[in-house]
Design an enzyme around this catalytic site. Structure first.
Site, short mmCIF file in Angstrom:
data_model
loop_
_atom_site.label_atom_id
_atom_site.label_comp_id
_atom_site.label_asym_id
_atom_site.label_seq_id
_atom_site.Cartn_x
_atom_site.Cartn_y
_atom_site.Cartn_z
CB SER A 72 -35.83 3.55 1.02
OG SER A 72 -35.30 4.27 -0.06
CE LYS B 171 -36.55 16.79 -24.45
NZ LYS B 171 -36.68 17.63 -23.24
#
Length: 297
Positions: A121, A173
């Protein structure tokens, strides 16, 4: 490090990384040219390392600290980046890759990567800055992609009769909150960000390796490979061992018979190429209460 003894005194014990790093020769060479080994170990993040008796720089901080010192040494012809990491934060991986690229461009020095047990990764991401990438035959590498996970305990909250009052501006949000199931809108936003970051990663790998579409599709599955397989498909340049890498890095820097050096806070007379660089002395100090400076509280 500082320990506060309740009710009596503050005692400074153990080393700190707020001190200059110095060069240590790991292998003597016949020339004055040098290969600098820099270790990148563990999760890629910007959090300082700390222990009971010592503290150390983050993986990011340690890398930049050493590159800045190496910039000033004209005898360093190449950096041997020894990576042993499963990856980490996307932004930190990008910053480390950027710093390595900037180092190469500003100094003309070469970077040789030696993948150790794991370089996956983000470990692959930073390796893409190298002029040559080598892995051990049994190295685990690959996992090229991005993942984001968030917990959802809203079902458990419902079962126990608990609620969370949320006051927000904007529908998204509170996306990622463990106290609510992800809405369709939340999922689209998260997946869009993950896909965008992954595409940047794929572009970087393809540009560095020149892999064809079929091989890139295999890599995009985010599977892992052994070093041997990674070499076969072209993700890395060679397989070999650290003992090979020091000589190859020297040759990459267009030199012969290089010294092998590392940077350390405290010199270790037993250090070798496999020893981690930038390590603080982890041995707890000997206590002698008579000699300890005490201050009244």
């Amino acid at each position: 490090s500082i320990v506060q003894l309740s009710g009596c005194a503050t005692i400074n014990i153990g080393p700190s990384y707020n001190k200059a790093i110095s060069e240590q020769v790991l292998e003597q060479g016949k020339s004055e040219n040098k290969v600098l080994i820099i270790s990148v170990d563990g999760i890629l993040n910007a959090q300082p390392k700390s222990g009971l008796f010592s503290e150390g720089p983050s993986v990011l901080d340690a890398l930049v600290m050493q590159l800045k010192k190496a910039e000033k040494d004209p005898k360093i012809v190449a950096v041997l980046l020894k990576i042993n990491s499963p990856g980490g934060g996307v932004t930190v991986s990008q910053i480390m890759h950027h710093e390595l690229q900037q180092f190469k461009q500003s100094t003309g020095k070469k970077i040789f990567v030696q993948m150790m047990s794991v370089a996956a990764s983000g470990g692959v991401y930073i390796a893409m800055a190298a002029d040559h990438i080598q892995a051990h035959p049994s190295t685990i590498t690959g996992s090229v992609g991005v993942i984001s996970m968030s917990a959802d305990i809203s079902g458990t909250m419902h079962k126990i009769g608990a609620t969370v009052n949320v006051y927000k501006t904007g529908d998204n949000k509170d996306m990622g909150s463990p106290f609510k199931a992800a809405s369709d809108s939340d999922q689209k936003v998260f997946q869009s960000m993950v896909t965008e970051m992954a595409n940047d990663f794929y572009t970087l790998v393809q540009a560095r390796t020149g892999l064809d579409k079929e091989t890139m599709n295999l890599i995009k599955t985010a599977r892992v490979f052994t070093g041997t397989k990674a070499k076969q498909i072209g993700l890395i340049d060679s397989t070999g061992y650290l003992s090979d890498a020091t000589q190859k890095a020297c040759e990459l820097g267009q030199a012969k018979d290089c010294k092998v050096v590392s940077y350390r806070f405290n010199k270790n007379q037993n250090a070798n190429a496999y020893s981690p660089s930038m390590q603080l002395n982890q041995t707890p100090p000997n206590f002698n209460l008579i000699d300890l400076p005490m201050s009244e509280s």
